[in-house]
Design a protein around this motif. Sequence first.
Motif, PDB file in Angstrom:
ATOM      1  N   LEU A   3       5.927 -81.552 -80.519  1.00 54.51           N
ATOM      2  CA  LEU A   3       5.485 -82.691 -79.727  1.00 54.51           C
ATOM      3  C   LEU A   3       5.084 -82.254 -78.324  1.00 54.51           C
ATOM      4  O   LEU A   3       5.839 -81.556 -77.641  1.00 54.51           O
ATOM      5  CB  LEU A   3       6.604 -83.731 -79.678  1.00 54.51           C
ATOM      6  CG  LEU A   3       6.294 -85.058 -78.985  1.00 54.51           C
ATOM      7  CD1 LEU A   3       5.092 -85.735 -79.642  1.00 54.51           C
ATOM      8  CD2 LEU A   3       7.514 -85.973 -79.043  1.00 54.51           C
ATOM      9  N   LEU A   4       3.883 -82.645 -77.909  1.00 48.57           N
ATOM     10  CA  LEU A   4       3.327 -82.385 -76.577  1.00 48.57           C
ATOM     11  C   LEU A   4       3.052 -80.904 -76.317  1.00 48.57           C
ATOM     12  O   LEU A   4       2.800 -80.517 -75.173  1.00 48.57           O
ATOM     13  CB  LEU A   4       4.255 -82.934 -75.474  1.00 48.57           C
ATOM     14  CG  LEU A   4       4.390 -84.456 -75.414  1.00 48.57           C
ATOM     15  CD1 LEU A   4       5.497 -84.854 -74.440  1.00 48.57           C
ATOM     16  CD2 LEU A   4       3.068 -85.099 -74.983  1.00 48.57           C
ATOM     17  N   GLU A 257      10.437 -88.486 -77.159  1.00 49.60           N
ATOM     18  CA  GLU A 257      10.848 -87.100 -77.384  1.00 49.60           C
ATOM     19  C   GLU A 257      12.371 -86.971 -77.339  1.00 49.60           C
ATOM     20  O   GLU A 257      12.961 -86.131 -78.042  1.00 49.60           O
ATOM     21  CB  GLU A 257      10.205 -86.208 -76.336  1.00 49.60           C
ATOM     22  CG  GLU A 257      10.474 -84.728 -76.504  1.00 49.60           C
ATOM     23  CD  GLU A 257       9.844 -83.899 -75.407  1.00 49.60           C
ATOM     24  OE1 GLU A 257       9.460 -82.747 -75.686  1.00 49.60           O
ATOM     25  OE2 GLU A 257       9.733 -84.399 -74.259  1.00 49.60           O
ATOM     26  N   ARG A 258      13.020 -87.779 -76.536  1.00 49.05           N
ATOM     27  CA  ARG A 258      14.480 -87.722 -76.439  1.00 49.05           C
ATOM     28  C   ARG A 258      15.137 -88.082 -77.771  1.00 49.05           C
ATOM     29  O   ARG A 258      16.214 -87.572 -78.100  1.00 49.05           O
ATOM     30  CB  ARG A 258      14.964 -88.653 -75.335  1.00 49.05           C
ATOM     31  CG  ARG A 258      14.481 -88.266 -73.943  1.00 49.05           C
ATOM     32  CD  ARG A 258      14.829 -89.329 -72.923  1.00 49.05           C
ATOM     33  NE  ARG A 258      16.262 -89.488 -72.754  1.00 49.05           N
ATOM     34  CZ  ARG A 258      16.843 -90.597 -72.306  1.00 49.05           C
ATOM     35  NH1 ARG A 258      16.101 -91.652 -72.004  1.00 49.05           N
ATOM     36  NH2 ARG A 258      18.152 -90.658 -72.174  1.00 49.05           N
ATOM     37  N   GLY A 268      12.669 -92.307 -90.106  1.00 47.71           N
ATOM     38  CA  GLY A 268      11.727 -93.421 -90.054  1.00 47.71           C
ATOM     39  C   GLY A 268      11.660 -94.067 -88.678  1.00 47.71           C
ATOM     40  O   GLY A 268      10.580 -94.440 -88.209  1.00 47.71           O
ATOM     41  N   ASP A 269      12.815 -94.192 -88.026  1.00 45.41           N
ATOM     42  CA  ASP A 269      12.838 -94.756 -86.671  1.00 45.41           C
ATOM     43  C   ASP A 269      12.010 -93.911 -85.716  1.00 45.41           C
ATOM     44  O   ASP A 269      11.224 -94.435 -84.917  1.00 45.41           O
ATOM     45  CB  ASP A 269      14.283 -94.817 -86.144  1.00 45.41           C
ATOM     46  CG  ASP A 269      15.128 -95.859 -86.845  1.00 45.41           C
ATOM     47  OD1 ASP A 269      14.584 -96.889 -87.267  1.00 45.41           O
ATOM     48  OD2 ASP A 269      16.355 -95.624 -86.965  1.00 45.41           O
ATOM     49  N   ARG A 270      12.204 -92.617 -85.783  1.00 47.40           N
ATOM     50  CA  ARG A 270      11.523 -91.722 -84.848  1.00 47.40           C
ATOM     51  C   ARG A 270      10.013 -91.702 -85.091  1.00 47.40           C
ATOM     52  O   ARG A 270       9.221 -91.752 -84.143  1.00 47.40           O
ATOM     53  CB  ARG A 270      12.124 -90.318 -84.943  1.00 47.40           C
ATOM     54  CG  ARG A 270      13.577 -90.252 -84.490  1.00 47.40           C
ATOM     55  CD  ARG A 270      14.108 -88.837 -84.410  1.00 47.40           C
ATOM     56  NE  ARG A 270      14.265 -88.216 -85.715  1.00 47.40           N
ATOM     57  CZ  ARG A 270      15.351 -88.310 -86.486  1.00 47.40           C
ATOM     58  NH1 ARG A 270      16.393 -89.049 -86.072  1.00 47.40           N
ATOM     59  NH2 ARG A 270      15.416 -87.694 -87.653  1.00 47.40           N
ATOM     60  N   ARG A 321      12.250 -99.367 -78.840  1.00 42.39           N
ATOM     61  CA  ARG A 321      12.971 -98.662 -79.896  1.00 42.39           C
ATOM     62  C   ARG A 321      13.846 -97.553 -79.304  1.00 42.39           C
ATOM     63  O   ARG A 321      14.982 -97.343 -79.735  1.00 42.39           O
ATOM     64  CB  ARG A 321      11.967 -98.093 -80.901  1.00 42.39           C
ATOM     65  CG  ARG A 321      12.598 -97.655 -82.223  1.00 42.39           C
ATOM     66  CD  ARG A 321      11.508 -97.163 -83.170  1.00 42.39           C
ATOM     67  NE  ARG A 321      10.578 -98.199 -83.537  1.00 42.39           N
ATOM     68  CZ  ARG A 321      10.692 -98.981 -84.612  1.00 42.39           C
ATOM     69  NH1 ARG A 321      11.734 -98.838 -85.416  1.00 42.39           N
ATOM     70  NH2 ARG A 321       9.775 -99.892 -84.886  1.00 42.39           N
ATOM     71  N   VAL A 322      13.310 -96.851 -78.302  1.00 44.50           N
ATOM     72  CA  VAL A 322      14.091 -95.800 -77.650  1.00 44.50           C
ATOM     73  C   VAL A 322      15.358 -96.389 -77.021  1.00 44.50           C
ATOM     74  O   VAL A 322      16.459 -95.848 -77.179  1.00 44.50           O
ATOM     75  CB  VAL A 322      13.245 -95.079 -76.580  1.00 44.50           C
ATOM     76  CG1 VAL A 322      14.123 -94.171 -75.716  1.00 44.50           C
ATOM     77  CG2 VAL A 322      12.134 -94.261 -77.231  1.00 44.50           C
ATOM     78  N   LEU A 323      15.187 -97.496 -76.311  1.00 41.60           N
ATOM     79  CA  LEU A 323      16.325 -98.118 -75.628  1.00 41.60           C
ATOM     80  C   LEU A 323      17.407 -98.505 -76.629  1.00 41.60           C
ATOM     81  O   LEU A 323      18.602 -98.264 -76.406  1.00 41.60           O
ATOM     82  CB  LEU A 323      15.842 -99.349 -74.863  1.00 41.60           C
ATOM     83  CG  LEU A 323      16.878-100.067 -73.994  1.00 41.60           C
ATOM     84  CD1 LEU A 323      17.355 -99.167 -72.875  1.00 41.60           C
ATOM     85  CD2 LEU A 323      16.283-101.358 -73.437  1.00 41.60           C
ATOM     86  N   GLU A 324      16.991 -99.075 -77.743  1.00 40.99           N
ATOM     87  CA  GLU A 324      17.960 -99.496 -78.752  1.00 40.99           C
ATOM     88  C   GLU A 324      18.654 -98.302 -79.393  1.00 40.99           C
ATOM     89  O   GLU A 324      19.884 -98.296 -79.564  1.00 40.99           O
ATOM     90  CB  GLU A 324      17.249-100.314 -79.825  1.00 40.99           C
ATOM     91  CG  GLU A 324      18.159-100.791 -80.956  1.00 40.99           C
ATOM     92  CD  GLU A 324      17.406-101.574 -82.013  1.00 40.99           C
ATOM     93  OE1 GLU A 324      18.025-101.876 -83.054  1.00 40.99           O
ATOM     94  OE2 GLU A 324      16.215-101.880 -81.805  1.00 40.99           O
TER      95      GLU A 324
END
Length: 373
Positions: A3-4, A257-258, A268-270, A321-324
Amino acid sequence: MILLATERDLLERALPGFDERLAALGTDGADDPDSGVVEEFRAAGGGNLLIPAGLGGAGLGCLEGVRLQRAVGSRAPALAVGSTMHHYKVAWLARELDGPVAASVLRRVAAERQLVASCGAEGRVGGSLFTPGIEVSALPDGLRISGTKRPCSLVRSMGLLSLLAAGPEDSAYAGQLVNVLVPADAPGVSRQPFWRNRVLRAAQTDAVVLDGVHVADSMIVPVGLPSHSAQRITSNMLWFQLLITAAYLGVATGQVERLFRLDRGTAGDRIAALAPLESVAAALESAARELDAGRCDDDLLGRVLLTRYTAQRAIAEATDRVLELLGGMAFVTGGEGAEALLASRALAFHPPAESAMREPLDHWLRGDGLVLA
């Protein structure tokens, strides 16, 4: 795929060691206004990257600019946003206003590693683009400028302040739009606090007060008659929209990325968080390639605006989604990146707002011209 990797490899080639420096600071450290990250960027030659090689810069194009801003945004949100205000203006000056005055100014910007704080106005393509509140009067050898520009990024590190204005009727620029480049140390230039939010504080966004500032002809770049300047203004908008969208896309990508680094959520979430961001990145890069190839018209600008507004929704969904997935304890304890999550939403506040452009875009999609609101 890493990634990146493409974006960060480009940043490493352009500014050796700078990505590593940003990574060491972390997003919270880089966004601390006392970090000195903007000054480090300036000293490293970051402001020269989109200036043509013939004028002393690195000669990078819009595609490379989009990738660079995404890379910087993933590490240092405020720097990505603040530096966009410099990058888009110098790129536009070099490519659309490529006369002797612009060339002379840009050579000095590159040689002295200056940063340009941009206070460009928004308005109708080919219409009135000067910002109300700025008074411009004629002098025998230039213009006198008075007024307050806010918000304005990079105000503490700027070497020049760039703004669009209408030439006074009694001046050599009567009836024309002009791009005025004000030296930061000119008599009558001062700065005032304006930014109160903790988010994006390191972008140095405050107010600049101009009190009867004398700007010589050698620092004034004619844009042209409003009726004949539509393509130049479209170019200005294209550079800005592409680079600012890439900056915020980078902020959101850095947060997603975190999830991979910390192994949060399911596969699937990521993937669900990242996929829309990658789709937006592909659309931005496609448009940037066209701009690099010389295309500059309403249809390209319309597509870029649609991409930007799609990016706003993709960023919101991804960062929600990241926050959750990072969990409540990370939120409660103010874990790394909490402010970056909020900063990623600020793309919606840059002009033109989506709400103002719904009718113009609808008319454009029905076959009419595109008018900025």
